[in-house]
Design a protein around this motif. Structure first.
Motif, short mmCIF file in Angstrom:
data_model
loop_
_atom_site.label_atom_id
_atom_site.label_comp_id
_atom_site.label_asym_id
_atom_site.label_seq_id
_atom_site.Cartn_x
_atom_site.Cartn_y
_atom_site.Cartn_z
N LEU A 68 -2.20 5.54 -6.55
CA LEU A 68 -1.85 6.16 -5.17
C LEU A 68 -2.24 7.69 -5.52
O LEU A 68 -2.35 8.41 -4.62
CB LEU A 68 -0.45 5.96 -5.12
N HIS A 72 -4.79 10.31 -3.19
CA HIS A 72 -3.86 10.59 -2.17
C HIS A 72 -4.68 12.03 -1.79
O HIS A 72 -4.49 12.28 -0.52
CB HIS A 72 -2.36 10.85 -2.64
N PHE A 123 0.54 6.02 0.50
CA PHE A 123 0.82 7.11 -0.03
C PHE A 123 1.49 8.05 1.20
O PHE A 123 2.41 8.40 1.38
CB PHE A 123 -0.14 8.02 -0.63
N ALA A 131 5.01 4.32 -3.50
CA ALA A 131 4.52 5.55 -2.57
C ALA A 131 5.56 6.46 -2.70
O ALA A 131 5.20 7.74 -2.83
CB ALA A 131 4.11 4.98 -1.32
#
Length: 202
Positions: A68, A72, A123, A131
């Motif tokens: 993540l 992101h 995310f 997340a």
């Protein structure tokens, strides 16, 4: 499966990521005059995430957290980096980030691209424990940098302690309830030193 076509697509994607090294953030690496880039930020927060795992309030899959964190900020290639305290700028960047995610992950073979897009969306929405953990880490690192650089980006952008608390407390304290009080003490000390603006000051 067309191996040659897949590898060409993967190559296009990873070379596109070179552009992330040119996306500048608002923090300067400690002891340096230049601004850090988003690729550096992504690497550093992955290591921070691994380091503070024993202090998490709930169990997470660290492998997924790292995934993540690595994806992101990729849409910033198209959207750029916006100061997290700039609400207007953040709102304007959301559509650019969505379009950037679609374009950049679309360079990959379809299954891989869909997987990475799903990670980015996870995310962004903060729907899983991983997340929430990743989002807390993403907020913690700039606070640590400012606390240890005489409030460099806080001072340059006129940031106050109430802004820092309002932005960071909900994300960090929920996942790291024992670490937030330590950060809060340091934030108060930063105000005393003049590294961070007092609440309500212009």
């Amino acid at each position: 499966m067309n191996t040659a076509a897949d590898f060409a697509a993967i190559t296009s994607f990873v070379l596109e990521l070179e552009k992330l090294k040119a996306v500048l953030r608002k923090n300067r690496p400690l002891g340096q005059t230049r601004f850090e880039n988003t690729a550096e930020h992504s690497w550093q927060i992955c290591l921070l995430a691994m380091s503070v795992l024993p202090h998490a309030a709930e169990p997470v899959d660290m492998g997924r957290v790292v995934q993540l964190l690595l994806v992101h900020d990729i849409p910033e290639i198209d959207a750029g980096d916006v100061n997290v305290y700039d609400a207007t700028g953040r709102a304007a960047a959301e559509a650019k980030e969505e379009a950037g995610a679609t374009r950049i992950f679309g360079l990959l073979p379809s299954a891989t691209g869909a997987q990475m897009y799903a990670l980015w969306r996870e995310f962004t929405t903060g729907t899983s424990a991983e997340a929430r953990y990743a989002r807390a880490i993403d907020r913690m690192m700039p606070v640590l940098q400012n606390l240890n650089s005489a409030g460099q980006s806080w001072r340059e952008n006129g940031i106050r302690i109430d802004q820092v608390t309002r932005m960071n407390h909900p994300k960090i304290s929920g996942m790291f309830p024992t670490l937030w009080p330590l950060l809060e003490q340091q934030l108060q000390a930063a105000v005393t030193r003049g590294d961070l603006g007092p609440a309500g000051a212009e």
